[in-house]
Design a protein around this motif. Structure first.
Motif, PDB file in Angstrom:
ATOM      1  N   HIS A  62       0.834  -1.205   0.000  1.00 33.83           N
ATOM      2  CA  HIS A  62       0.000   0.000   0.000  1.00 33.83           C
ATOM      3  C   HIS A  62       0.873   1.261   0.000  1.00 33.83           C
ATOM      4  O   HIS A  62       0.643   2.189  -0.774  1.00 33.83           O
ATOM      5  N   HIS A 113      -3.511   9.382   1.039  1.00 28.87           N
ATOM      6  CA  HIS A 113      -2.662   8.375   1.680  1.00 28.87           C
ATOM      7  C   HIS A 113      -1.744   8.986   2.724  1.00 28.87           C
ATOM      8  O   HIS A 113      -1.575   8.429   3.805  1.00 28.87           O
ATOM      9  N   TRP A 162     -13.439   6.587   0.028  1.00 27.16           N
ATOM     10  CA  TRP A 162     -12.975   6.904   1.380  1.00 27.16           C
ATOM     11  C   TRP A 162     -14.126   7.354   2.261  1.00 27.16           C
ATOM     12  O   TRP A 162     -15.043   8.025   1.787  1.00 27.16           O
ATOM     13  N   ASP A 200      -9.519   4.341   4.192  1.00 34.42           N
ATOM     14  CA  ASP A 200      -9.384   3.890   2.809  1.00 34.42           C
ATOM     15  C   ASP A 200     -10.156   2.583   2.653  1.00 34.42           C
ATOM     16  O   ASP A 200      -9.838   1.597   3.317  1.00 34.42           O
ATOM     17  N   HIS A 204      -7.460  -2.542  -2.328  1.00 32.26           N
ATOM     18  CA  HIS A 204      -6.022  -2.737  -2.086  1.00 32.26           C
ATOM     19  C   HIS A 204      -5.655  -2.494  -0.624  1.00 32.26           C
ATOM     20  O   HIS A 204      -4.599  -2.908  -0.178  1.00 32.26           O
TER      21      HIS A 204
HETATM   22 MN    MN Z   1      -5.111   3.175  -0.752  1.00 30.27          MN
END
Ligand code: MN
Length: 235
Positions: A62, A113, A162, A200, A204
């Motif tokens: 990630h 992120h 998100w 998140d 992934h």
């Molecule tokens: Mn992500």
């Protein structure tokens, strides 16, 4: 937002998402290559330190692959889009409507992120800050109710996106969601606000460990939430 809070938030964002150009400028080699406008900050903990809630391999991929790619792609596109050095990530988000989709997607991806890593800490925490606690009780009734509403919103996101806890323009705490890599700072989302907490829910972020069990990922995530950062951002 009160000026005191704005300054605090600004300082934290500047610290957390500091521009790389001052460092890059010291290096002739980097200058020659064309300096990077945006840079990934070091992860504030080891890849394995959020286990068992988020596994080490997920964290490594990630951070070092997915998030790194957003930063790299943002840097590539920033030059073509005329983004000048000195532009901060939050300021870029606030005028994202001026830029092409590649900036919105990768700039959002980079901001989100960088913000998200700080939302977590090994061992987690609880709300100790009375100012934040009072606001949570005022706007949600209780911390548990906030968690329920946030979890429900995160679970319901269709596809990738998100969940956020924000302070809105009326100084109220709100839970909102954004699709893809959009975020509440952007001047293109229905409800703008200052982000305090983000989750998140792209696959992934959890698929290796949880597969399709997004609800279980969300439930476990609360065990590693960094409420100290939320309180610091709230002011
Ligand atoms: Mn992500």
């Amino acid at each position: 937002m009160k000026r005191k809070d704005f300054l605090k938030f600004g300082a934290l964002l500047t610290a957390g998402f500091g521009m790389s150009h001052s460092v890059a400028a010291e290096s002739g080699a980097l200058e020659a290559q064309g300096e990077e406008l945006f840079k990934q900050q070091p992860l504030p903990y080891g890849y394995n330190q959020l286990e068992p809630y988020v596994d080490a391999l997920t964290m490594e991929l990630h951070y070092s692959k997915h998030a790194a790619a957003y930063c790299k792609n943002l840097n590539s596109a920033a030059v073509q889009s005329g983004i000048q050095k000195g532009m901060t990530l939050p300021d870029l988000m606030r005028e994202i409507s001026k830029y092409p989709a590649v900036i919105r997607n990768n700039g959002g991806g980079h901001f989100n992120h960088e913000f998200f890593w700080g939302c977590m800490q090994p061992g987690g925490s609880s709300i100790n800050d009375q100012h934040l606690l009072a606001a949570v009780q005022r706007d949600f009734g209780s911390v548990d109710r906030l968690k329920e509403k946030f979890s429900e919103a995160a679970l319901k996101i269709f596809g990738s996106g998100w969940a956020w806890l924000i302070v809105d323009a009326q100084q109220k705490l709100q839970i909102v969601t954004t699709p893809n890599q959009d975020n509440p700072l952007m001047d293109v989302v229905p409800v703008q606000g200052t982000p305090l907490l983000a989750l998140d829910v792209w696959e992934h972020a959890y698929y290796l460990h949880y597969q399709n069990r997004r609800a279980e990922y969300i439930k476990n995530w609360w065990a590693i939430v960094n409420w100290n950062q939320v309180a610091a951002l709230y002011g």
